[in-house]
Scaffold this active site. Structure first.
Site, PDB file in Angstrom:
ATOM      1  CG  HIS A   1       3.931  -1.725  -4.775  1.00  0.00           C
ATOM      2  ND1 HIS A   1       2.762  -2.434  -4.879  1.00  0.00           N
ATOM      3  CD2 HIS A   1       4.877  -2.513  -5.348  1.00  0.00           C
ATOM      4  CE1 HIS A   1       2.993  -3.598  -5.476  1.00  0.00           C
ATOM      5  NE2 HIS A   1       4.267  -3.672  -5.754  1.00  0.00           N
TER       6      HIS A   1
ATOM      7  CB  SER B   1      -5.733  -9.611  -5.546  1.00  0.00           C
ATOM      8  OG  SER B   1      -4.680  -8.797  -6.033  1.00  0.00           O
TER       9      SER B   1
ATOM     10  CG  ASN C   1      -1.903  -1.154   1.169  1.00  0.00           C
ATOM     11  OD1 ASN C   1      -2.050  -1.782   0.121  1.00  0.00           O
ATOM     12  ND2 ASN C   1      -2.556  -1.448   2.275  1.00  0.00           N
TER      13      ASN C   1
HETATM   14  P1  OAD Z   1      -6.169  -5.635  -5.004  1.00  0.00           P
HETATM   15  O1  OAD Z   1      -7.144  -4.547  -5.259  1.00  0.00           O
HETATM   16  O2  OAD Z   1      -5.627  -6.356  -6.159  1.00  0.00           O
HETATM   17  O3  OAD Z   1      -6.813  -6.741  -4.035  1.00  0.00           O
HETATM   18  C1  OAD Z   1      -7.490  -6.398  -2.870  1.00  0.00           C
HETATM   19  C2  OAD Z   1      -7.724  -7.676  -2.079  1.00  0.00           C
HETATM   20  O4  OAD Z   1      -8.300  -7.321  -0.844  1.00  0.00           O
HETATM   21  C3  OAD Z   1      -8.668  -8.675  -2.746  1.00  0.00           C
HETATM   22  O5  OAD Z   1      -8.140  -9.976  -2.598  1.00  0.00           O
HETATM   23  C4  OAD Z   1      -9.977  -8.532  -1.940  1.00  0.00           C
HETATM   24  O6  OAD Z   1     -10.683  -9.765  -1.834  1.00  0.00           O
HETATM   25  C5  OAD Z   1      -9.439  -8.122  -0.589  1.00  0.00           C
HETATM   26  N1  OAD Z   1     -10.344  -7.285   0.208  1.00  0.00           N
HETATM   27  C6  OAD Z   1     -11.157  -6.294  -0.194  1.00  0.00           C
HETATM   28  N2  OAD Z   1     -11.760  -5.713   0.853  1.00  0.00           N
HETATM   29  C7  OAD Z   1     -11.322  -6.349   1.959  1.00  0.00           C
HETATM   30  C8  OAD Z   1     -11.558  -6.211   3.357  1.00  0.00           C
HETATM   31  N3  OAD Z   1     -12.365  -5.278   3.860  1.00  0.00           N
HETATM   32  N4  OAD Z   1     -10.915  -7.059   4.189  1.00  0.00           N
HETATM   33  C9  OAD Z   1     -10.082  -8.020   3.724  1.00  0.00           C
HETATM   34  N5  OAD Z   1      -9.812  -8.190   2.420  1.00  0.00           N
HETATM   35  C10 OAD Z   1     -10.413  -7.372   1.551  1.00  0.00           C
HETATM   36  O7  OAD Z   1      -5.026  -4.995  -4.101  1.00  0.00           O
HETATM   37  P2  OAD Z   1      -3.530  -5.490  -3.871  1.00  0.00           P
HETATM   38  O8  OAD Z   1      -3.468  -6.961  -3.714  1.00  0.00           O
HETATM   39  O9  OAD Z   1      -2.955  -4.638  -2.801  1.00  0.00           O
HETATM   40  O10 OAD Z   1       0.385  -1.954  -7.374  1.00  0.00           O
HETATM   41  O11 OAD Z   1      -2.870  -5.073  -5.230  1.00  0.00           O
HETATM   42  C11 OAD Z   1      -1.526  -5.263  -5.425  1.00  0.00           C
HETATM   43  C12 OAD Z   1      -0.988  -4.181  -6.269  1.00  0.00           C
HETATM   44  O12 OAD Z   1      -1.778  -4.038  -7.441  1.00  0.00           O
HETATM   45  C13 OAD Z   1      -1.058  -2.800  -5.654  1.00  0.00           C
HETATM   46  O13 OAD Z   1      -0.019  -2.545  -4.745  1.00  0.00           O
HETATM   47  C14 OAD Z   1      -0.953  -1.911  -6.857  1.00  0.00           C
HETATM   48  C15 OAD Z   1      -1.912  -2.644  -7.760  1.00  0.00           C
HETATM   49  O14 OAD Z   1      -1.718  -2.474  -9.105  1.00  0.00           O
HETATM   50  C16 OAD Z   1       1.004  -0.826  -7.724  1.00  0.00           C
HETATM   51  O15 OAD Z   1       0.476   0.259  -7.596  1.00  0.00           O
HETATM   52  C17 OAD Z   1       2.385  -1.030  -8.258  1.00  0.00           C
END
Ligand code: OAD
Length: 278
Positions: free
Chosen positions: A124, A216, A107
């Protein structure tokens, strides 16, 4: 979420010699910061091919500068309004109890720091920092600096200069070398900051329990982190509202919102005589 699952995780945390957290956008969702993927996510409103990389943004800037400004404004306003939720606070308190040794986060918000965590490895980058494109010097802008940027978005006209030059005007010159500043965040197709990445790998390879919260698990190389921990023998605890590609390596999975889950988990840990438990 079953109480006995939480109890197992609490026991795991108390047994662990080195617990580390790996977090993604889902941990900040209950603070009002939209996730990237999924319905209502950032990439839903602003497609990553146009807004998630510098080339795309430069092109979008030529054809529709107002849309680029809207994107920057939306992201900054969400950042400025957000407050740590019970998940960030629980991690801060686990760190204070010396149970949690570090947080590795994808984040770019500052909610882990605001939630009381001191060792936060930001692979990031961070939205509240600017970096010199020439010498690499960092400048912390803080909330006030970001507020000023939001205000100046309406004043600075677009289109007449290229996107990177315009960003440089917004962020001011480098105080060390006069170079052009840019946000200290990792866009698509860019390398991760070497220091943060090496620290993250070292933490993953030396922990014995990893809390994997709200990611994710599809963006690489970041998503390697839980696999490195697993290979080094750590227990993996996944907390997510949905199943992810990381679920298959999880020792424990708790399906639910991060804030609510971590809040309950910490209350349980506090309510027990945890020395007896450990
Ligand atoms: P994503 O938006 O890809 O995934 C969010 C995850 O959080 C999903 O698996 C949802 O199921 C879960 N989720 C949503 N709400 C939730 C809650 N209240 N409690 C628990 N889980 C919840 O976000 P990231 O995995 O962080 O990169 O994405 C990775 C990277 O993709 C980011 O850092 C960014 C993006 O492109 C860059 O900016 C380089």
């Amino acid at each position: 979420m079953e109480e006995k699952d939480l109890e197992q995780v609490v026991r795991g945390l108390l047994r662990a010699k080195k617990a580390v957290a790996f977090t993604g956008a889902g941990i900040s969702a209950e603070s009002g910061i939209p996730t990237f993927r999924g319905e209502g996510g950032v990439w839903d409103k602003y497609p990553p091919s146009r807004f998630g990389n510098l080339l795309g943004l430069s092109w979008e800037w030529l054809v529709n500068p107002g849309r680029v400004k809207d994107f920057i404004k939306d992201v900054l306003e969400a950042f400025l309004q957000a407050q740590p939720n019970p998940a960030h606070l629980a991690l801060g308190r686990l760190e204070a109890l010396r149970i949690l040794k570090s947080v590795i986060t994808q984040n770019i918000d500052n909610l882990h720091e605001k939630g009381g965590c001191h060792k936060v490895i930001k692979i990031h980058g961070s939205l509240d920092r600017a970096r010199c494109s020439r010498c690499g010097a960092l400048r912390l802008m803080g909330d006030q600096g970001l507020r000023e940027i939001v205000q100046s978005l309406g004043i600075r006209k677009g289109r007449r200069v290229g996107f990177l030059k315009w960003l440089g005007y917004l962020l001011g010159e480098c105080e060390s070398c006069g170079g052009r500043m840019r946000p200290d965040i990792v866009f698509f197709y860019e390398a991760l900051p070497m220091d943060a990445w090496s620290q993250a790998m070292a933490e993953a390879q030396s922990c014995d329990l990893m809390l994997v919260i709200g990611t994710s698990g599809i963006v690489y190389p970041a998503a390697q982190i839980p696999f490195l921990a697993k290979r080094a023998g750590a227990e993996i605890v996944e907390i997510n509202q949905e199943v992810s590609p990381l679920s298959r390596i999880a020792t424990y999975r708790i399906e639910g919102p991060a804030g609510e889950t971590m809040g309950k988990l910490f209350s349980l840990l506090e309510s027990k005589n945890f020395r007896e438990w450990g």
